[in-house]
Design a protein around this motif. Sequence first.
Motif, PDB file in Angstrom:
ATOM      1  N   UNK A  99       0.894  -1.349  -0.056  1.00  0.00           N
ATOM      2  CA  UNK A  99       0.018  -0.136   0.136  1.00  0.00           C
ATOM      3  C   UNK A  99       0.691   1.410   0.021  1.00  0.00           C
ATOM      4  N   UNK A 100       0.397   2.264  -0.320  1.00  0.00           N
ATOM      5  CA  UNK A 100       1.151   3.558  -0.081  1.00  0.00           C
ATOM      6  C   UNK A 100       1.393   3.821   1.403  1.00  0.00           C
ATOM      7  N   UNK A 101       2.130   5.005   1.483  1.00  0.00           N
ATOM      8  CA  UNK A 101       2.477   5.566   3.063  1.00  0.00           C
ATOM      9  C   UNK A 101       3.343   4.419   3.591  1.00  0.00           C
ATOM     10  N   UNK A 102       4.081   3.440   3.034  1.00  0.00           N
ATOM     11  CA  UNK A 102       5.083   2.590   3.645  1.00  0.00           C
ATOM     12  C   UNK A 102       6.572   3.357   3.693  1.00  0.00           C
ATOM     13  N   UNK A 103       7.337   3.291   4.763  1.00  0.00           N
ATOM     14  CA  UNK A 103       8.466   3.732   4.590  1.00  0.00           C
ATOM     15  C   UNK A 103       9.602   2.459   4.026  1.00  0.00           C
ATOM     16  N   UNK A 104      10.585   2.984   3.281  1.00  0.00           N
ATOM     17  CA  UNK A 104      11.573   1.891   2.746  1.00  0.00           C
ATOM     18  C   UNK A 104      12.780   2.191   3.526  1.00  0.00           C
ATOM     19  N   UNK A 105      13.120   1.070   3.886  1.00  0.00           N
ATOM     20  CA  UNK A 105      14.551   0.888   4.479  1.00  0.00           C
ATOM     21  C   UNK A 105      15.545   0.338   3.491  1.00  0.00           C
ATOM     22  N   UNK A 106      15.970   1.068   2.288  1.00  0.00           N
ATOM     23  CA  UNK A 106      16.550   0.212   1.282  1.00  0.00           C
ATOM     24  C   UNK A 106      17.855  -0.137   1.826  1.00  0.00           C
ATOM     25  N   UNK A 107      18.671  -0.048   2.825  1.00  0.00           N
ATOM     26  CA  UNK A 107      19.872  -0.661   3.394  1.00  0.00           C
ATOM     27  C   UNK A 107      19.553  -2.106   3.808  1.00  0.00           C
ATOM     28  N   UNK A 115      10.305  -2.820   3.811  1.00  0.00           N
ATOM     29  CA  UNK A 115       9.143  -1.811   3.985  1.00  0.00           C
ATOM     30  C   UNK A 115       8.562  -1.752   5.359  1.00  0.00           C
ATOM     31  N   UNK A 116       8.626  -0.595   5.776  1.00  0.00           N
ATOM     32  CA  UNK A 116       8.086  -0.506   7.186  1.00  0.00           C
ATOM     33  C   UNK A 116       6.706   0.111   7.240  1.00  0.00           C
ATOM     34  N   UNK A 117       5.666  -0.235   8.119  1.00  0.00           N
ATOM     35  CA  UNK A 117       4.374   0.467   8.386  1.00  0.00           C
ATOM     36  C   UNK A 117       4.475   1.028   9.830  1.00  0.00           C
ATOM     37  N   UNK A 146       6.766   1.612  14.881  1.00  0.00           N
ATOM     38  CA  UNK A 146       6.719   0.379  13.795  1.00  0.00           C
ATOM     39  C   UNK A 146       5.508  -0.538  14.239  1.00  0.00           C
ATOM     40  N   UNK A 147       4.799  -0.617  12.921  1.00  0.00           N
ATOM     41  CA  UNK A 147       3.748  -1.527  13.365  1.00  0.00           C
ATOM     42  C   UNK A 147       3.799  -3.186  12.846  1.00  0.00           C
ATOM     43  N   UNK A 148       4.510  -3.259  11.075  1.00  0.00           N
ATOM     44  CA  UNK A 148       4.971  -4.334  10.841  1.00  0.00           C
ATOM     45  C   UNK A 148       5.947  -3.896   9.711  1.00  0.00           C
ATOM     46  N   UNK A 149       6.702  -4.949   9.375  1.00  0.00           N
ATOM     47  CA  UNK A 149       7.874  -4.809   8.642  1.00  0.00           C
ATOM     48  C   UNK A 149       7.713  -5.928   7.666  1.00  0.00           C
ATOM     49  N   UNK A 150       7.978  -5.646   6.174  1.00  0.00           N
ATOM     50  CA  UNK A 150       8.020  -6.743   5.066  1.00  0.00           C
ATOM     51  C   UNK A 150       9.442  -6.666   4.641  1.00  0.00           C
ATOM     52  N   UNK A 151      10.232  -7.871   4.517  1.00  0.00           N
ATOM     53  CA  UNK A 151      11.308  -7.905   3.965  1.00  0.00           C
ATOM     54  C   UNK A 151      11.235  -8.620   2.599  1.00  0.00           C
ATOM     55  N   UNK A 152      11.249  -7.531   1.689  1.00  0.00           N
ATOM     56  CA  UNK A 152      10.851  -7.843   0.237  1.00  0.00           C
ATOM     57  C   UNK A 152       9.378  -8.487   0.446  1.00  0.00           C
ATOM     58  N   UNK A 202      -5.954  -5.062   3.522  1.00  0.00           N
ATOM     59  CA  UNK A 202      -4.802  -5.729   2.747  1.00  0.00           C
ATOM     60  C   UNK A 202      -3.812  -6.670   3.488  1.00  0.00           C
ATOM     61  N   UNK A 203      -3.829  -7.797   2.819  1.00  0.00           N
ATOM     62  CA  UNK A 203      -3.467  -9.152   3.589  1.00  0.00           C
ATOM     63  C   UNK A 203      -2.071  -8.832   3.923  1.00  0.00           C
ATOM     64  N   UNK A 204      -1.297  -8.046   3.077  1.00  0.00           N
ATOM     65  CA  UNK A 204       0.132  -8.000   3.368  1.00  0.00           C
ATOM     66  C   UNK A 204       0.478  -6.720   4.043  1.00  0.00           C
ATOM     67  N   UNK A 205      -0.110  -5.761   3.926  1.00  0.00           N
ATOM     68  CA  UNK A 205       0.206  -4.405   4.708  1.00  0.00           C
ATOM     69  C   UNK A 205      -0.832  -3.669   5.497  1.00  0.00           C
TER      70      UNK A 205
END
Length: 538
Positions: free
Chosen positions: A111-119, A123-125, A132-138, A473-476
């Motif tokens: 979804x929009x509004x996530x933060x990306x930790x490119x290092x 993706x962080x919500x 931080x509520x949840x984090x997706x790695x890839x 949204x089941x992922x984010x």
Amino acid sequence: MDAGESSSPRVASRQVPELVRRSTLEDLRSLAGIDHPIKYRRAAAQRVYCNRDVNMEHIAYIGFDMDYTLAAYRRPAFDELQFSLICETLVKEFGYPSVLLEWHFQPDFLIRGLLLDASRGNFIKCDAYGVMLRVLHGRRRLLQEEMEAAYPSGNVASSQVGEEFQSMDTLYHLPIANVYANLVHYFDDGHVERDENVSAHAAATTAGTNGIAAASLMADDARISYLNLWQDVRAASDIVHERGLLKQRTLERLTEYLSDDDATYRMLRLLRGAGKRLFLLTNSEYWYTSAVMDYMVGRFACPDDPSAGWRHAFDVCIVGAKKPTFFRNGTTLREVDVRTGRPKLDDVRTRHLRLEALRGRVFQGGSIAIFHALAGVARGSSVLYVGDHVYADVLLARKAHHWRTLLVVPELSAEIRALTQAQALLKRLQTLEYLRAEMFRGLDASARERPDRDGVLQAELERVREGIEAAFNRYAGGLFRSAHRTTLFAQQVSFFADLYTERCANLADYPGFYYFSSVSTPQMPHEDQPAMTSERVG
Ligand SMILES: Nc1nc2c(ncn2[C@@H]2O[C@H](COP(=O)(O)O)[C@@H](O)[C@H]2O)c(=O)[nH]1
Ligand SMILES: [Mg+2]
């Protein structure tokens, strides 16, 4: 109801317009209440929502961004086009494996509004306070313990947003983020060539920083880091935009990528009829703007000459504006030769131009100061600007120049639908929260034993919260909320957008003297007192 009100008349909703038209101040003061069976007249997707009061009578100028504002792109077709062009560029110009050409945009992922930790490829919500509520790695959601290991503080400071953490806040970011998530997943899966000549930078960004190093390409000898992947994806996306690849392909199939009704044209016509000065302020180049506006507005306004049709729908047209720079120092203002599409070198003497003389002409670049001079704007608060990007369109316009702002959020209907679907779970969440509060009733600071030691209630609360997020949204999860908490995106919308709506054509449903009121927006927690709502006092 207090004693003074009890003797006053109640009226039915159908009598209201007549009552307001004819009543004296005395009548209004003696009015007890009004039966209003439906709270709002307009359907949810057509409403303009209000964070801060806007009296449209005070708005003399209404400005519009183009992409994703006046031009409503069809999704996911437009996302898929952008996604495939980025993948093609990565393969053809950056040497990525040709398997990328088989990938597709996944509309229900991210979804929009996530933060990306490119290092770290994450993706962080976050909630409105940066928690931080949840984090997706890839494409994979991190477990709670992985999240805690990678981010011990569990927080993102506002100073980190836009620095270590990129904000994925435009709809253009979704295809970019999808490609990046796929790449992180792909390389994590072991599809990475090893190279002994690892750069110092890659090594520095890898070792032990993300808590999942064993499974990732961030090993000491990896040739490419998560940050490198992001740099490549961003560069490929810039190529897609700046070389006009996306724009050319869009123009080849306008009906596939753009909504084709006359709603935008109708809205502009009605607003002009209501006495508003209209202007266009877009970052897109003239050649593209002209073709898109021919299609959205010109062909309805003037079928024989769509180009003149759309230009005359506005009092001032500015393309290639370079927002948000436009809202700071800006760039050189040039007039565009509408026959050749080329900018002209002449000086534009704003002082000698009258607004009436600008109709049908197109300018490129400039700044907010120049625009105010051209259009004769005396007060920023007499301008309402309608855009889709919190950062480029509304943040500085609102904060630094006091323009009033209307943010277009195309996801709004889907969010409202999900909220409706989640009602039973939200109710259950409230019940569980009530039970939790009841457990603590009667305990004071002398209590030594927690009443919920087995953690059953906590586990059920967590399950219900997850269920609510999955309805969006089941992922984010949700764009504006995560169970009962508002998100960082929601916080930015409420800070910088006075108004927000699903599509800008909704403005056509409101009179030019409408009063947008924020009275019904949620109050401070301390204002929700039992005595006011007649609930029992705990
Ligand atoms: N160089 C890049 N340009 C981009 C990217 N994403 C969007 N864009 C361009 O911005 C404008 C948006 O115009 P506006 O009407 O909303 O002001 C449009 O021309 C896009 O092509 C990007 O990642 N890189
Ligand atoms: Mg836009």
